[in-house]
Design an enzyme around this catalytic site. Structure first.
Site, PDB file in Angstrom:
ATOM      1  CB  SER A  56      13.039  80.749  62.860  1.00 38.22           C
ATOM      2  OG  SER A  56      13.304  80.916  64.236  1.00 38.22           O
ATOM      3  CE1 TYR A 115      18.251  79.198  61.972  1.00 37.59           C
ATOM      4  CE2 TYR A 115      17.161  80.532  63.628  1.00 37.59           C
ATOM      5  CZ  TYR A 115      17.170  79.424  62.803  1.00 37.59           C
ATOM      6  OH  TYR A 115      16.100  78.560  62.807  1.00 37.59           O
TER       7      TYR A 115
HETATM    8  P1  NAP Z   1      18.175  69.577  61.010  1.00 36.96           P
HETATM    9  O1  NAP Z   1      17.525  68.358  61.597  1.00 36.96           O
HETATM   10  O2  NAP Z   1      19.574  69.931  61.398  1.00 36.96           O
HETATM   11  O3  NAP Z   1      18.074  69.445  59.429  1.00 36.96           O
HETATM   12  C1  NAP Z   1      18.718  70.342  58.581  1.00 36.96           C
HETATM   13  C2  NAP Z   1      18.551  69.814  57.171  1.00 36.96           C
HETATM   14  O4  NAP Z   1      19.125  70.766  56.264  1.00 36.96           O
HETATM   15  C3  NAP Z   1      19.250  68.468  56.913  1.00 36.96           C
HETATM   16  O5  NAP Z   1      18.364  67.646  56.179  1.00 36.96           O
HETATM   17  C4  NAP Z   1      20.445  68.846  56.041  1.00 36.96           C
HETATM   18  O6  NAP Z   1      20.793  67.817  55.110  1.00 36.96           O
HETATM   19  C5  NAP Z   1      19.877  70.045  55.286  1.00 36.96           C
HETATM   20  N1  NAP Z   1      20.882  70.923  54.726  1.00 36.96           N
HETATM   21  C6  NAP Z   1      21.812  71.698  55.361  1.00 36.96           C
HETATM   22  N2  NAP Z   1      22.584  72.338  54.474  1.00 36.96           N
HETATM   23  C7  NAP Z   1      22.134  71.963  53.234  1.00 36.96           C
HETATM   24  C8  NAP Z   1      22.530  72.270  51.911  1.00 36.96           C
HETATM   25  N3  NAP Z   1      23.538  73.117  51.648  1.00 36.96           N
HETATM   26  N4  NAP Z   1      21.843  71.701  50.893  1.00 36.96           N
HETATM   27  C9  NAP Z   1      20.816  70.844  51.128  1.00 36.96           C
HETATM   28  N5  NAP Z   1      20.399  70.521  52.364  1.00 36.96           N
HETATM   29  C10 NAP Z   1      21.056  71.059  53.403  1.00 36.96           C
HETATM   30  O7  NAP Z   1      17.336  70.885  61.323  1.00 36.96           O
HETATM   31  P2  NAP Z   1      15.799  71.196  61.680  1.00 36.96           P
HETATM   32  O8  NAP Z   1      15.732  71.602  63.090  1.00 36.96           O
HETATM   33  O9  NAP Z   1      14.893  70.126  61.179  1.00 36.96           O
HETATM   34  O10 NAP Z   1      15.614  72.531  60.838  1.00 36.96           O
HETATM   35  C11 NAP Z   1      14.855  72.608  59.637  1.00 36.96           C
HETATM   36  C12 NAP Z   1      14.472  74.070  59.414  1.00 36.96           C
HETATM   37  O11 NAP Z   1      13.652  74.518  60.494  1.00 36.96           O
HETATM   38  C13 NAP Z   1      15.669  75.035  59.378  1.00 36.96           C
HETATM   39  O12 NAP Z   1      15.484  75.996  58.368  1.00 36.96           O
HETATM   40  C14 NAP Z   1      15.641  75.689  60.745  1.00 36.96           C
HETATM   41  O13 NAP Z   1      16.197  76.978  60.733  1.00 36.96           O
HETATM   42  C15 NAP Z   1      14.138  75.747  60.992  1.00 36.96           C
HETATM   43  N6  NAP Z   1      13.784  75.870  62.410  1.00 36.96           N
HETATM   44  C16 NAP Z   1      14.141  74.907  63.312  1.00 36.96           C
HETATM   45  C17 NAP Z   1      13.785  75.075  64.636  1.00 36.96           C
HETATM   46  C18 NAP Z   1      14.138  74.050  65.679  1.00 36.96           C
HETATM   47  O14 NAP Z   1      13.985  74.357  66.883  1.00 36.96           O
HETATM   48  N7  NAP Z   1      14.584  72.857  65.319  1.00 36.96           N
HETATM   49  C19 NAP Z   1      13.079  76.206  65.053  1.00 36.96           C
HETATM   50  C20 NAP Z   1      12.751  77.182  64.098  1.00 36.96           C
HETATM   51  C21 NAP Z   1      13.102  76.990  62.778  1.00 36.96           C
HETATM   52  P3  NAP Z   1      21.854  66.645  55.476  1.00 36.96           P
HETATM   53  O15 NAP Z   1      21.264  65.834  56.614  1.00 36.96           O
HETATM   54  O16 NAP Z   1      21.999  65.828  54.225  1.00 36.96           O
HETATM   55  O17 NAP Z   1      23.122  67.344  55.919  1.00 36.96           O
END
Ligand code: NAP
Length: 255
Positions: free
Chosen positions: A143, A156
């Site tokens: 991030s 985080y």
């Molecule tokens: P998201 O749509 O909420 O997806 C999170 C994913 O993590 C889901 O597939 C969830 O699986 C999985 N997960 C959570 N806990 C888990 C566990 N214990 N074991 C296995 N899987 C697990 O989030 P996203 O925004 O796509 O984020 C993905 C990554 O990008 C994260 O690391 C986040 O910090 C990073 N990021 C996001 C943003 C943003 O603005 N969105 C910005 C910077 C970085 P289930 O669906 O099965 O629960």
């Protein structure tokens, strides 16, 4: 195709950025293992979407906070596709709490899902890369908060800062084995993790105004960079971070 014949594991591959990466990598010829912890239905729908487009994908229910599950995830790639070429440490969570509000339990949960999982998944993948030969790539979705503070979301930020140093250090350790390690640092991406902001018109407007490109990223914006990093065209990149943030982390009020 840029990733023909490659075998890829994406943690949290059924949602948001992970889903975008699964679709983009499969389109470029990769076979993909989609890890999920809770939403099997979403995973099954995504597998069907990949297969309809002529790609290959399998799902694996694995809690990335458990080392045994991480090993099973890597084994699924080898058993299904014969080898492992790319691990994407994507799954993550946040609690949006300040230093004063964070409980020990919340801290441990965030560190475990975001940081410990990336550490031990990288270890398991690196051992597989070395055993099979020919190198490999560990791609971390960190991030902009790996180095840019987000007050009110401190655990985080600490976890993503740890991921930054994991990539710097393990990348150096693994380089002689031909194993690369790179972070992608997204800014604000339109995914379920940001639902509390994107569903609120005022908050969404404030966020968009803070982004020089004036819009949130789509998961495909991050996935396109992931495809490039996993391809031969990024063969000399390791131990570093690629920022994909529409300029948000360089923004300034100009006063
Ligand atoms: P998201 O749509 O909420 O997806 C999170 C994913 O993590 C889901 O597939 C969830 O699986 C999985 N997960 C959570 N806990 C888990 C566990 N214990 N074991 C296995 N899987 C697990 O989030 P996203 O925004 O796509 O984020 C993905 C990554 O990008 C994260 O690391 C986040 O910090 C990073 N990021 C996001 C943003 C943003 O603005 N969105 C910005 C910077 C970085 P289930 O669906 O099965 O629960």
């Amino acid at each position: 195709m840029l990733l023909e014949g490659k075998s890829v594991v994406v943690t949290g591959g059924n949602s948001g950025i992970g889903k975008g990466i699964v679709l983009a990598m499969a389109k470029e010829g990769a076979s993909v293992v989609i890890d999920y912890v809770a939403h099997e239905d979403a995973t099954d729908r995504l597998i069907a979407e990949v297969e309809q487009a002529g790609g290959r994908a399998v799902g694996v229910e694995a809690d990335i906070t458990r080392a045994d599950d991480l090993h099973r995830m890597m084994r699924t790639a080898v058993d299904s596709f014969g080898r492992l070429d790319v691990l994407v440490n994507n799954a993550g969570m946040e609690t949006r709490q300040s230093l004063l509000d964070t409980t020990e339990e919340d801290y441990e949960k965030v560190m475990s899902v975001n940081m410990k999982s990336a550490f031990f998944a990288s270890q398991a993948a690196a051992k597989q890369f070395i055993e099979q030969g020919g190198g490999g790539l560990i791609l971390n979705i960190s991030s902009v908060h790996e180095e840019w503070p987000m007050p009110g979301n401190i655990a985080y930020c600490v976890s993503k800062g740890g991921m930054r140093m994991l990539t710097r250090t393990a990348g150096v350790e693994l380089g002689p084995h031909g194993v690369r390690m790179v972070n992608i640092a997204p800014g604000a991406v339109d995914t379920p993790i940001n639902a509390s902001t994107t569903s609120n018109k005022d908050l969404l407007g404030k966020l968009q105004d803070a982004i020089p490109l004036r819009k949130l990223a789509d998961p495909s914006d991050i996935a396109d960079v992931a495809v490039f990093l996993a391809s031969g065209r990024a063969a000399y990149m390791t131990s570093t971070t690629v920022t994909v943030d529409g300029g948000i982390s360089q923004g300034s009020v100009g006063l």
